[in-house]
Design a protein around this motif. Structure first.
Motif, PDB file in Angstrom:
ATOM      1  N   ALA A   3       0.829  -1.209   0.000  1.00 57.54           N
ATOM      2  CA  ALA A   3       0.000   0.000   0.000  1.00 57.54           C
ATOM      3  C   ALA A   3       0.861   1.257   0.000  1.00 57.54           C
ATOM      4  O   ALA A   3       0.516   2.247  -0.660  1.00 57.54           O
ATOM      5  CB  ALA A   3      -0.938  -0.010   1.209  1.00 57.54           C
ATOM      6  N   SER A   4       1.976   1.228   0.700  1.00 55.25           N
ATOM      7  CA  SER A   4       2.880   2.389   0.716  1.00 55.25           C
ATOM      8  C   SER A   4       3.462   2.642  -0.665  1.00 55.25           C
ATOM      9  O   SER A   4       3.505   3.787  -1.131  1.00 55.25           O
ATOM     10  CB  SER A   4       4.006   2.170   1.720  1.00 55.25           C
ATOM     11  N   ILE A   5       3.909   1.583  -1.321  1.00 53.81           N
ATOM     12  CA  ILE A   5       4.480   1.727  -2.669  1.00 53.81           C
ATOM     13  C   ILE A   5       3.404   2.205  -3.645  1.00 53.81           C
ATOM     14  O   ILE A   5       3.660   3.076  -4.486  1.00 53.81           O
ATOM     15  CB  ILE A   5       5.113   0.405  -3.145  1.00 53.81           C
ATOM     16  N   TYR A   6       2.195   1.647  -3.556  1.00 55.34           N
ATOM     17  CA  TYR A   6       1.114   2.094  -4.433  1.00 55.34           C
ATOM     18  C   TYR A   6       0.803   3.572  -4.207  1.00 55.34           C
ATOM     19  O   TYR A   6       0.538   4.309  -5.153  1.00 55.34           O
ATOM     20  CB  TYR A   6      -0.149   1.272  -4.214  1.00 55.34           C
ATOM     21  N   THR A   7       0.844   4.006  -2.964  1.00 53.96           N
ATOM     22  CA  THR A   7       0.583   5.410  -2.651  1.00 53.96           C
ATOM     23  C   THR A   7       1.653   6.309  -3.253  1.00 53.96           C
ATOM     24  O   THR A   7       1.353   7.350  -3.845  1.00 53.96           O
ATOM     25  CB  THR A   7       0.504   5.617  -1.129  1.00 53.96           C
ATOM     26  N   VAL A   8       2.904   5.926  -3.118  1.00 53.93           N
ATOM     27  CA  VAL A   8       3.999   6.708  -3.699  1.00 53.93           C
ATOM     28  C   VAL A   8       3.861   6.747  -5.220  1.00 53.93           C
ATOM     29  O   VAL A   8       3.999   7.811  -5.839  1.00 53.93           O
ATOM     30  CB  VAL A   8       5.371   6.130  -3.286  1.00 53.93           C
ATOM     31  N   ALA A   9       3.568   5.611  -5.824  1.00 54.30           N
ATOM     32  CA  ALA A   9       3.418   5.557  -7.282  1.00 54.30           C
ATOM     33  C   ALA A   9       2.259   6.440  -7.748  1.00 54.30           C
ATOM     34  O   ALA A   9       2.400   7.192  -8.722  1.00 54.30           O
ATOM     35  CB  ALA A   9       3.208   4.114  -7.732  1.00 54.30           C
ATOM     36  N   GLU A  10       1.131   6.371  -7.071  1.00 54.04           N
ATOM     37  CA  GLU A  10      -0.021   7.179  -7.473  1.00 54.04           C
ATOM     38  C   GLU A  10       0.237   8.664  -7.242  1.00 54.04           C
ATOM     39  O   GLU A  10      -0.160   9.506  -8.058  1.00 54.04           O
ATOM     40  CB  GLU A  10      -1.272   6.733  -6.717  1.00 54.04           C
ATOM     41  N   THR A  11       0.918   9.006  -6.168  1.00 60.87           N
ATOM     42  CA  THR A  11       1.262  10.403  -5.910  1.00 60.87           C
ATOM     43  C   THR A  11       2.199  10.931  -6.991  1.00 60.87           C
ATOM     44  O   THR A  11       2.055  12.072  -7.448  1.00 60.87           O
ATOM     45  CB  THR A  11       1.898  10.560  -4.519  1.00 60.87           C
ATOM     46  N   ALA A  12       3.149  10.108  -7.418  1.00 59.08           N
ATOM     47  CA  ALA A  12       4.033  10.513  -8.513  1.00 59.08           C
ATOM     48  C   ALA A  12       3.224  10.766  -9.783  1.00 59.08           C
ATOM     49  O   ALA A  12       3.419  11.777 -10.463  1.00 59.08           O
ATOM     50  CB  ALA A  12       5.091   9.441  -8.756  1.00 59.08           C
ATOM     51  N   THR A  13       2.293   9.862 -10.079  1.00 55.01           N
ATOM     52  CA  THR A  13       1.445  10.022 -11.266  1.00 55.01           C
ATOM     53  C   THR A  13       0.634  11.309 -11.188  1.00 55.01           C
ATOM     54  O   THR A  13       0.546  12.055 -12.167  1.00 55.01           O
ATOM     55  CB  THR A  13       0.497   8.815 -11.415  1.00 55.01           C
ATOM     56  N   LEU A  17       4.581  12.654 -12.987  1.00 52.33           N
ATOM     57  CA  LEU A  17       5.792  11.862 -13.148  1.00 52.33           C
ATOM     58  C   LEU A  17       5.434  10.419 -13.485  1.00 52.33           C
ATOM     59  O   LEU A  17       4.400   9.909 -13.060  1.00 52.33           O
ATOM     60  CB  LEU A  17       6.623  11.871 -11.863  1.00 52.33           C
ATOM     61  N   ASP A  18       6.310   9.766 -14.229  1.00 53.93           N
ATOM     62  CA  ASP A  18       6.173   8.333 -14.464  1.00 53.93           C
ATOM     63  C   ASP A  18       6.657   7.640 -13.195  1.00 53.93           C
ATOM     64  O   ASP A  18       7.799   7.849 -12.777  1.00 53.93           O
ATOM     65  CB  ASP A  18       7.026   7.932 -15.662  1.00 53.93           C
ATOM     66  N   PRO A  19       5.822   6.853 -12.524  1.00 53.99           N
ATOM     67  CA  PRO A  19       6.172   6.312 -11.213  1.00 53.99           C
ATOM     68  C   PRO A  19       7.419   5.426 -11.195  1.00 53.99           C
ATOM     69  O   PRO A  19       8.214   5.505 -10.261  1.00 53.99           O
ATOM     70  CB  PRO A  19       4.953   5.507 -10.786  1.00 53.99           C
ATOM     71  N   GLU A  20       7.587   4.592 -12.200  1.00 54.70           N
ATOM     72  CA  GLU A  20       8.724   3.666 -12.167  1.00 54.70           C
ATOM     73  C   GLU A  20      10.069   4.394 -12.177  1.00 54.70           C
ATOM     74  O   GLU A  20      10.913   4.157 -11.307  1.00 54.70           O
ATOM     75  CB  GLU A  20       8.632   2.663 -13.310  1.00 54.70           C
ATOM     76  N   PRO A  21      10.319   5.317 -13.107  1.00 55.40           N
ATOM     77  CA  PRO A  21      11.586   6.046 -13.064  1.00 55.40           C
ATOM     78  C   PRO A  21      11.720   6.932 -11.821  1.00 55.40           C
ATOM     79  O   PRO A  21      12.818   7.103 -11.297  1.00 55.40           O
ATOM     80  CB  PRO A  21      11.591   6.907 -14.322  1.00 55.40           C
ATOM     81  N   TYR A  22      10.593   7.484 -11.346  1.00 56.16           N
ATOM     82  CA  TYR A  22      10.641   8.313 -10.147  1.00 56.16           C
ATOM     83  C   TYR A  22      11.116   7.492  -8.949  1.00 56.16           C
ATOM     84  O   TYR A  22      12.037   7.893  -8.237  1.00 56.16           O
ATOM     85  CB  TYR A  22       9.275   8.942  -9.849  1.00 56.16           C
ATOM     86  N   ILE A  23      10.498   6.341  -8.730  1.00 57.93           N
ATOM     87  CA  ILE A  23      10.875   5.497  -7.590  1.00 57.93           C
ATOM     88  C   ILE A  23      12.312   5.018  -7.742  1.00 57.93           C
ATOM     89  O   ILE A  23      13.082   5.021  -6.774  1.00 57.93           O
ATOM     90  CB  ILE A  23       9.890   4.327  -7.430  1.00 57.93           C
ATOM     91  N   ALA A  24      12.713   4.650  -8.958  1.00 54.15           N
ATOM     92  CA  ALA A  24      14.097   4.214  -9.190  1.00 54.15           C
ATOM     93  C   ALA A  24      15.081   5.345  -8.884  1.00 54.15           C
ATOM     94  O   ALA A  24      16.134   5.117  -8.283  1.00 54.15           O
ATOM     95  CB  ALA A  24      14.262   3.742 -10.630  1.00 54.15           C
ATOM     96  N   ALA A  25      14.725   6.573  -9.260  1.00 59.30           N
ATOM     97  CA  ALA A  25      15.609   7.718  -9.008  1.00 59.30           C
ATOM     98  C   ALA A  25      15.727   8.006  -7.513  1.00 59.30           C
ATOM     99  O   ALA A  25      16.821   8.308  -7.014  1.00 59.30           O
ATOM    100  CB  ALA A  25      15.101   8.954  -9.746  1.00 59.30           C
ATOM    101  N   VAL A  26      14.610   7.896  -6.790  1.00 58.05           N
ATOM    102  CA  VAL A  26      14.648   8.135  -5.343  1.00 58.05           C
ATOM    103  C   VAL A  26      15.502   7.078  -4.657  1.00 58.05           C
ATOM    104  O   VAL A  26      16.358   7.395  -3.820  1.00 58.05           O
ATOM    105  CB  VAL A  26      13.225   8.170  -4.747  1.00 58.05           C
ATOM    106  N   ILE A  27      15.310   5.818  -5.016  1.00 61.80           N
ATOM    107  CA  ILE A  27      16.114   4.746  -4.419  1.00 61.80           C
ATOM    108  C   ILE A  27      17.582   4.951  -4.742  1.00 61.80           C
ATOM    109  O   ILE A  27      18.455   4.778  -3.878  1.00 61.80           O
ATOM    110  CB  ILE A  27      15.609   3.372  -4.892  1.00 61.80           C
TER     111      ILE A  27
END
Length: 57
Positions: A3-13, A17-27
């Motif tokens: 649920a946390s990852i889904y929330t971050v992905a949806e917030t990026a969207t 932002l495209d969620p996959e590259p955003y999360i990869a960049a943050v990590i």
């Protein structure tokens, strides 16, 4: 956790932002030693679209 990852992905969207590259960049930034004093730079509303990190392997 999911649920946390889904929330971050949806917030990026929602922030354009495209969620996959955003999360990869943050990590990637965290792994390279992004300091706690600069955490305000990581939320999607403060992030600028950037080239995602190159993943090898």
């Amino acid at each position: 956790r999911a649920a946390s990852i889904y929330t971050v992905a949806e917030t990026a969207t929602l922030n354009g932002l495209d969620p996959e590259p955003y999360i990869a960049a943050v990590i990637d930034r965290l792994a390279r030693g992004h300091t706690i004093g600069r955490l305000h730079e990581l939320p999607p509303w403060n992030s600028k679209p950037e080239t995602p990190p190159v993943v090898t392997g």
